[in-house]
Enzyme design. Structure first.
Site, PDB file in Angstrom:
ATOM      1  N   HIS A 192       0.837  -1.204   0.000  1.00  7.91           N
ATOM      2  CA  HIS A 192       0.000   0.000   0.000  1.00  7.91           C
ATOM      3  C   HIS A 192       0.873   1.256   0.000  1.00  7.91           C
ATOM      4  O   HIS A 192       2.084   1.178   0.201  1.00  7.91           O
ATOM      5  CB  HIS A 192      -0.925   0.022   1.219  1.00  7.91           C
ATOM      6  CG  HIS A 192      -2.122  -0.861   1.093  1.00  7.91           C
ATOM      7  ND1 HIS A 192      -2.067  -2.211   1.380  1.00  7.91           N
ATOM      8  CD2 HIS A 192      -3.398  -0.618   0.695  1.00  7.91           C
ATOM      9  CE1 HIS A 192      -3.262  -2.751   1.171  1.00  7.91           C
ATOM     10  NE2 HIS A 192      -4.079  -1.810   0.755  1.00  7.91           N
ATOM     11  N   LYS A 242      -0.517   4.844   4.564  1.00  8.97           N
ATOM     12  CA  LYS A 242      -1.353   3.886   5.308  1.00  8.97           C
ATOM     13  C   LYS A 242      -0.757   3.652   6.686  1.00  8.97           C
ATOM     14  O   LYS A 242       0.448   3.420   6.825  1.00  8.97           O
ATOM     15  CB  LYS A 242      -1.483   2.572   4.540  1.00  8.97           C
ATOM     16  CG  LYS A 242      -2.492   1.608   5.163  1.00  8.97           C
ATOM     17  CD  LYS A 242      -2.823   0.465   4.216  1.00  8.97           C
ATOM     18  CE  LYS A 242      -3.804  -0.522   4.829  1.00  8.97           C
ATOM     19  NZ  LYS A 242      -5.093   0.116   5.168  1.00  8.97           N
TER      20      LYS A 242
END
Length: 268
Positions: free
Chosen positions: A156, A160
């Site tokens: 990600h 995040k």
């Protein structure tokens, strides 16, 4: 056509803006509310101003104002914010679509309790493709229950804040359930130094964070002489937004109950 009156939490964030754009483009949905944290400079501004087509909906920090006209709240924020919104929605009969990740067991219990008062779809990933992938993983795990090592790799963007991703954890839960195991007992989240041989019953996780990766997930079933990889890659947050609207439509005739995307997509 009956219009779904939807509010969006985290309205000035990346996911919030994608949700707002998707709602504004939907024929059966109307943006009726927008929430932001009190410290946000976006408070008071039009939630759709970034589209160049104002919606006449200001971003509010006060729930009573931001949710005054809403029948649904879509929430992809942080656990502490989501649980605060949950309490208000349960008390006022506002249906929720929750895509927030990193919610602990106590938070999940609170969601289950709130679902006795209002209808909720709670899923770590609202993407239709991801949830079809979950079904494929369940099928694969049953076939690869012996002689295959299972590893889950996720990647990600740099912003995040939780790891592994909620989607990766859900994949692990699906696989463990298909194998008759409890993920808490078999998950391995870190390896360093002399770890010894791999426990064949374990499910390993690896996490990558960098750049602007929206979300990549791969489950590796590694046997002797072959490897099977099942991968889902997201290139845009729009998939989560479209899935959220499908979840809202699913809740249209529900007054209470806790559901997930497997229910929404009829994959049970």
């Amino acid at each position: 056509m009956s219009q779904m009156k939807i509010a969006v939490a985290g309205a000035s964030g990346r996911m919030g803006r994608m949700l707002i754009e998707t709602i504004r483009n939907a024929e059966d949905a109307t943006l009726t509310g927008a929430l932001g944290v009190a410290s946000s400079p976006a408070i008071g501004s039009d939630a759709a101003a970034f589209l160049g087509k104002p919606a006449g909906v200001p971003i509010e920090s006060e729930l009573s104002r931001g949710l005054a006209d809403a029948r649904y709240l879509i929430d992809f924020t942080r656990p502490e914010g989501t649980l605060k919104h949950l309490e208000y929605c349960a008390a006022h009969g506002i249906k929720m679509i929750i895509g927030t990740t990193g919610i602990d067991e106590a938070g999940k219990a609170a969601i289950a309790a709130a679902a006795q008062k209002t209808a909720i779809v709670f899923a770590p990933n609202m993407s239709v493709g991801v949830n079809v992938t979950m079904k494929l993983l369940e099928m694969a795990a049953k076939s690869f229950s012996q002689g295959y090592d299972i590893e889950i790799i996720e990647a990600h963007h740099r912003h995040k804040v939780d790891a592994p991703s909620g989607t990766a954890l859900k994949m692990g839960e699906v696989i463990a359930g298909a194998l008759g195991r409890d993920l808490k007992d078999v998950a391995v989240y870190a390896r360093e130094g002399v770890t010894g041989e791999r426990d064949p019953s374990s499910i390993g996780f690896a996490t990558i964070r960098g750049g602007d990766i929206v979300g990549d997930h791969t489950v590796l079933f590694a046997g002797i002489g072959e490897r099977i990889e099942i991968t889902h890659k997201s290139s845009s947050r729009v998939t989560y937004a479209h899935g959220s609207l499908r979840a809202a439509r699913f809740l249209a005739d529900k007054t209470t109950g806790l559901y997930d995307m497997q229910d929404v997509l009829g994959l049970r």
